[in-house]
Design a protein around this motif. Structure first.
Motif, PDB file in Angstrom:
ATOM      1  N   ALA A 284       0.815  -1.215   0.000  1.00  0.00           N
ATOM      2  CA  ALA A 284       0.000   0.000   0.000  1.00  0.00           C
ATOM      3  C   ALA A 284       0.851   1.268   0.000  1.00  0.00           C
ATOM      4  N   VAL A 285       1.965   1.258   0.726  1.00  0.00           N
ATOM      5  CA  VAL A 285       2.759   2.485   0.811  1.00  0.00           C
ATOM      6  C   VAL A 285       3.968   2.456  -0.123  1.00  0.00           C
ATOM      7  N   LEU A 340       4.581   6.510  -3.856  1.00  0.00           N
ATOM      8  CA  LEU A 340       3.338   7.254  -3.739  1.00  0.00           C
ATOM      9  C   LEU A 340       3.391   8.530  -4.561  1.00  0.00           C
ATOM     10  N   LEU A 342       4.071  11.627  -4.111  1.00  0.00           N
ATOM     11  CA  LEU A 342       3.264  12.737  -3.607  1.00  0.00           C
ATOM     12  C   LEU A 342       3.684  14.054  -4.238  1.00  0.00           C
ATOM     13  N   ILE A 345       1.684  15.069  -7.222  1.00  0.00           N
ATOM     14  CA  ILE A 345       0.239  15.280  -7.113  1.00  0.00           C
ATOM     15  C   ILE A 345      -0.069  16.776  -7.205  1.00  0.00           C
ATOM     16  N   PRO A 346      -1.026  17.151  -8.054  1.00  0.00           N
ATOM     17  CA  PRO A 346      -1.343  18.571  -8.196  1.00  0.00           C
ATOM     18  C   PRO A 346      -1.714  19.159  -6.835  1.00  0.00           C
ATOM     19  N   GLY A 347      -1.197  20.309  -6.573  1.00  0.00           N
ATOM     20  CA  GLY A 347      -1.624  21.009  -5.361  1.00  0.00           C
ATOM     21  C   GLY A 347      -0.774  20.719  -4.153  1.00  0.00           C
ATOM     22  N   THR A 348       0.205  19.830  -4.259  1.00  0.00           N
ATOM     23  CA  THR A 348       1.044  19.569  -3.081  1.00  0.00           C
ATOM     24  C   THR A 348       2.364  20.312  -3.221  1.00  0.00           C
TER      25      THR A 348
ATOM     26  N   VAL B 228      -4.180   3.549  -0.846  1.00  0.00           N
ATOM     27  CA  VAL B 228      -3.410   4.602  -0.183  1.00  0.00           C
ATOM     28  C   VAL B 228      -3.095   5.730  -1.164  1.00  0.00           C
ATOM     29  N   THR B 229      -2.679   5.361  -2.375  1.00  0.00           N
ATOM     30  CA  THR B 229      -2.342   6.389  -3.367  1.00  0.00           C
ATOM     31  C   THR B 229      -3.579   7.218  -3.706  1.00  0.00           C
ATOM     32  N   SER B 232      -4.288   9.566  -0.885  1.00  0.00           N
ATOM     33  CA  SER B 232      -3.369  10.700  -0.768  1.00  0.00           C
ATOM     34  C   SER B 232      -3.636  11.721  -1.870  1.00  0.00           C
ATOM     35  N   ARG B 233      -3.988  11.227  -3.048  1.00  0.00           N
ATOM     36  CA  ARG B 233      -4.286  12.150  -4.151  1.00  0.00           C
ATOM     37  C   ARG B 233      -5.549  12.969  -3.839  1.00  0.00           C
ATOM     38  N   ALA B 236      -4.799  15.482  -1.137  1.00  0.00           N
ATOM     39  CA  ALA B 236      -3.994  16.594  -1.647  1.00  0.00           C
ATOM     40  C   ALA B 236      -4.882  17.602  -2.376  1.00  0.00           C
ATOM     41  N   LEU B 257      -4.785   6.466   5.499  1.00  0.00           N
ATOM     42  CA  LEU B 257      -3.322   6.477   5.537  1.00  0.00           C
ATOM     43  C   LEU B 257      -2.791   7.384   4.429  1.00  0.00           C
ATOM     44  N   ILE B 261      -0.549  10.827   4.952  1.00  0.00           N
ATOM     45  CA  ILE B 261       0.727  11.093   4.282  1.00  0.00           C
ATOM     46  C   ILE B 261       0.639  12.403   3.494  1.00  0.00           C
ATOM     47  N   ALA B 262      -0.505  12.627   2.819  1.00  0.00           N
ATOM     48  CA  ALA B 262      -0.674  13.868   2.053  1.00  0.00           C
ATOM     49  C   ALA B 262      -0.648  15.076   2.981  1.00  0.00           C
ATOM     50  N   THR B 265       2.872  15.800   3.840  1.00  0.00           N
ATOM     51  CA  THR B 265       3.560  16.379   2.683  1.00  0.00           C
ATOM     52  C   THR B 265       3.154  17.842   2.488  1.00  0.00           C
TER      53      THR B 265
END
Lengths: 348, 348
Positions: A284-285, A340, A342, A345-348, B228-229, B232-233, B236, B257, B261-262, B265
Motif C-alpha cells: 500500500a505504501v 506514492l 506525492l 500530485i497537483p496542489g502539493t 493509499v495512493t 493521498s491524491r 492533496a 493512511l 501522508i498527504a 507532505t
C-alpha cells in the motif's frame, strides 16, 4: 478386535511406533516399519477410521491454530498463510478446520480432543520456537503434522518430523547484495532483540552480505521490539550518525514502515528501505519487502503430509532417507522509494 | 421411515417450510410451525443427524468462506472477524471450518457439498451485496446461516433471515460530530464511488453530521477507489482548495493512511484524519479510526444461530416477532495526530 497394544507387542515395538507407522510411515526405519506392517496384517488389526481416511485422502481434514488477534502489521503473514492453505486444500479436496489456543499446552489439548472426535486427521503447526514442546509431543503421540517453521535447537532437530520453512538468511543476504549492486555502500540493519530463531537468521543474512567491518556493523545495526514507532526511532538514530547508512534493511514491514517515515522526516524520502513479509501495508505504501513464497510453502507442506497433488494414495517411501523437510527461498519485491509520488500530485 | 416429503404433505406445507421449522424455527410463523411439529411428531419423523446436532449444539460445525488473499489494508477486517469467530466458537464448543470459493455460485456449491457430507451444520456469510443471491438460495434450501452484513435491497430485505451488521452511518456521523466538538468547522470526506451499500451508508453519516451546505459538501467530498495512493491524491486535492478542510474522515484506513501522508507532505501533520475499521496499520501509524465491534458482532451472530451462550438447547421463540437481526454501533478509536512523534526523536 485386536488393538494397537496387541500390534505393538507382536512387533516388539512401542505403541507410539505403531502409531507412527500408520500415520507418519516415512519417519520410521524400513525394517521396523515392515515388522509392524506384518504384525498388523497377521493380527488383522484395523486402524482407526480417521487414520484410514488420512491414508486414502478421502475428505481428510487438516487442523490449524489461529492466534488471537493482535494489533500489528506482521501478524498478516499467518493470515495470508491461512488463506493459501485453504485455497490449496480446497483444490485437493481436503478440508481445513481452524481453532484457537491460549498457549502450546492448550494447543496440544485441543489437538487431542479434535483427534479423539475423529474430526481432524492432520495438523499444521505454525511459528515454531526454541525448545518447541509441540514437536516431540505430537511425534510421540503419532499425530500426523507438518510444521511451518524449522526446528530451532538440537533437541527438536533430533526429532525426525515434517517441516517447511523459508530461508530468511538467504532472503536478507540477497536483498543486501542487490542494494550494494545498486550502489549502496553502508547498508543498515534494524532487527529484533537476539534470541528469536527467525530474527537471528535474518540478521545473519545482513551480516554475511553487508561487506563492512565489525565496527561498522556494530554502528549500523539496531535491535528493537517489533513496531512502527520502534522502527522509526531506530532509523532516526542511524540517519543521525556521522556516517549514516545509505540503505536500511529491516526484519519486518512494521520496522520498515517506521524507517520509511523517519527517512521522510529526515529529508531523505528516496532512501532505499526494505521490509520483510511483503504485507499489505508494504504494497500500500510502496515499500520494498522480502516475500515469503507462501504458495510454495503450502504446496510443500501438503505434499509432505499427503504426497504429491494428484496422487490418489500416499506414497510409501522406500526408506527413511526420504526427505521430510523443505527450506524455500524468499524473493525481494522491489518498489521504487517514493512510489506514492506525492510530489507529483497537483496542489502539493 | 417417514421422509421430509411425508411431513410436508401431512402438514400441507412445502418441503422448504419443513426444513425451516427444523433449522430456522424463528423465521416460520407460529401457527405453521405448530402444524409441522405435530406432523413430525405423529409420523415419527427423525430429522437428519446434522440438523439434530445443530439443535442440540453437540459439536456443531460452522462453515465460513475465506476470500482469496488480496493486497490491501481493508481486507484485514474479515481476517479479524475470522479470528474472533474462531475464539467465540471454541469457547462455546463449536467448530469452525473454512473454505474458499471463486464467486457466489461456487460458494453455494461448496456449501451444498459440505452439507451433504454432514461436515458443516451452519454457515456464516460475509460481505453481503446488493441483490445477494446467496440469501434467497440458502433460505430456500433451509440451510441455517447468519449473514455478517445486512440485506441491501428490497428483494433480500423481504427474505426473513438472520443477519448482524455494523451501523457505519452512525459511526461516521459520531466521528464527524466529535471532530466538530473539537473545533473542526469544515470536515472533509474521502469515500468510495456510489453503489456499494457499505460505502453509501458511511457517506450518509458524514452528510448528516458535517453541518455545511450542499455547495460546501460538494467541494469537501471525494469519491475514489480504495487505496493509499488514491487517498493521498484525493486529500492533496482537498488540502489545495481555497477553503481546505480542517479535518478529514475516510471510508477506510487505506484512504486515511493516504490522507495522513498527504497532510504531512502539505505541511499539515496535525490535521485530524479518521479512517474506518481500525486495522493494524491504523494502530501502527497512530491513525484514528472507527472500529467495528467484532466481538459483539460474532457473539450476536452465534446467539442468533444457536441461542444465547450457556443455553444447552436452542431457544424456541414463541412467535415470528422474535428479532432475527442486530445492528451494532461502532466506536471511534481516537489517536493523537502525529502519535509517532517523530519530531521528538533524538537526531531528527
Amino acid at each position: 478386535m485386536p488393538t494397537v497394544d496387541d500390534v505393538a507387542q507382536a512387533a516388539g515395538v512401542s505403541r507410539q511406533t505403531v502409531s507412527n507407522v500408520l500415520n507418519s510411515p516415512e519417519i520410521v526405519r524400513e525394517a521396523t516399519r515392515q515388522r509392524v506392517l506384518e504384525a498388523i496384517s497377521s493380527l488383522g488389526y484395523r486402524p482407526h477410521a480417521s487414520a484410514r481416511r488420512l491414508r486414502t485422502r478421502k475428505s481428510a481434514t487438516i487442523g490449524v491454530r489461529i492466534d488471537p488477534w493482535r494489533d500489528g502489521i506482521s501478524g498478516a503473514v499467518l493470515d495470508r498463510f491461512l488463506h493459501k492453505l485453504t485455497e490449496h486444500a480446497d483444490a485437493r479436496g481436503l478440508r481445513v478446520m481452524v481453532f484457537s489456543a491460549a498457549d502450546p499446552d492448550d494447543e496440544l489439548a485441543r489437538i487431542r480432543r479434535l483427534r479423539e472426535g475423529s474430526d481432524v486427521d492432520a495438523f499444521v503447526l505454525t511459528a515454531t520456537t526454541h525448545g518447541d514442546e509441540r514437536i516431540r509431543a505430537l511425534t510421540e503421540q503419532g499425530v500426523p503434522f507438518v510444521a511451518f517453521g524449522r526446528p530451532w535447537d538440537p533437541e527438536t532437530s533430533a526429532v525426525r518430523h515434517r517441516w517447511v520453512d523459508v530461508d530468511g538468511r538467504a532472503g536478507v543476504a540477497g536483498a543486501v547484495r542487490h542494494l550494494r549492486e545498486q550502489g549502496a555502500r553502508r547498508v543498515g540493519w534494524i532487527g529484533w532483540p537476539h534470541g528469536s530463531g527467525t530474527g537471528d537468521e535474518r540478521r545473519a543474512g545482513w551480516e554475511a552480505a553487508c561487506g563492512v567491518d565489525a565496527d561498522a556493523r556494530a554502528a549500523l545495526a539496531r535491535h528493537v521490539e517489533d513496531g512502527v514507532t520502534e522502527g522509526s526511532r531506530a532509523a532516526a538514530e542511524l540517519l543521525a550518525l556521522p556516517e549514516p547508512p545509505d540503505a536500511i534493511v529491516c526484519a519486518s514491514d512494521s520496522l520498515a514502515l517506521g524507517a520509511m517515515i523517519a527517512a521522510r522526516t529526515a529529508g531523505r524520502p528516496a532512501l532505499p528501505v526494505v521490509g520483510f513479509d511483503d504485507t499489505p501495508v508494504a504494497a500500500a505504501v510502496g515499500l520494498s519487502s522480502i516475500e515469503q513464497p507462501l504458495d510454495d510453502v503450502v504446496a510443500a507442506a501438503l505434499d509432505l503430509l499427503f504426497g504429491p497433488a494428484g496422487d490418489d494414495v500416499r506414497p510409501n517411501p522406500s526408506s527413511d532417507e526420504e526427505p521430510t523437510d523443505r527450506l524455500l527461498a524468499p524473493r525481494l519485491v522491489e518498489r521504487r522509494p517514493g512510489h506514492l509520488a506525492l510530489d507529483a500530485i497537483p496542489g502539493t
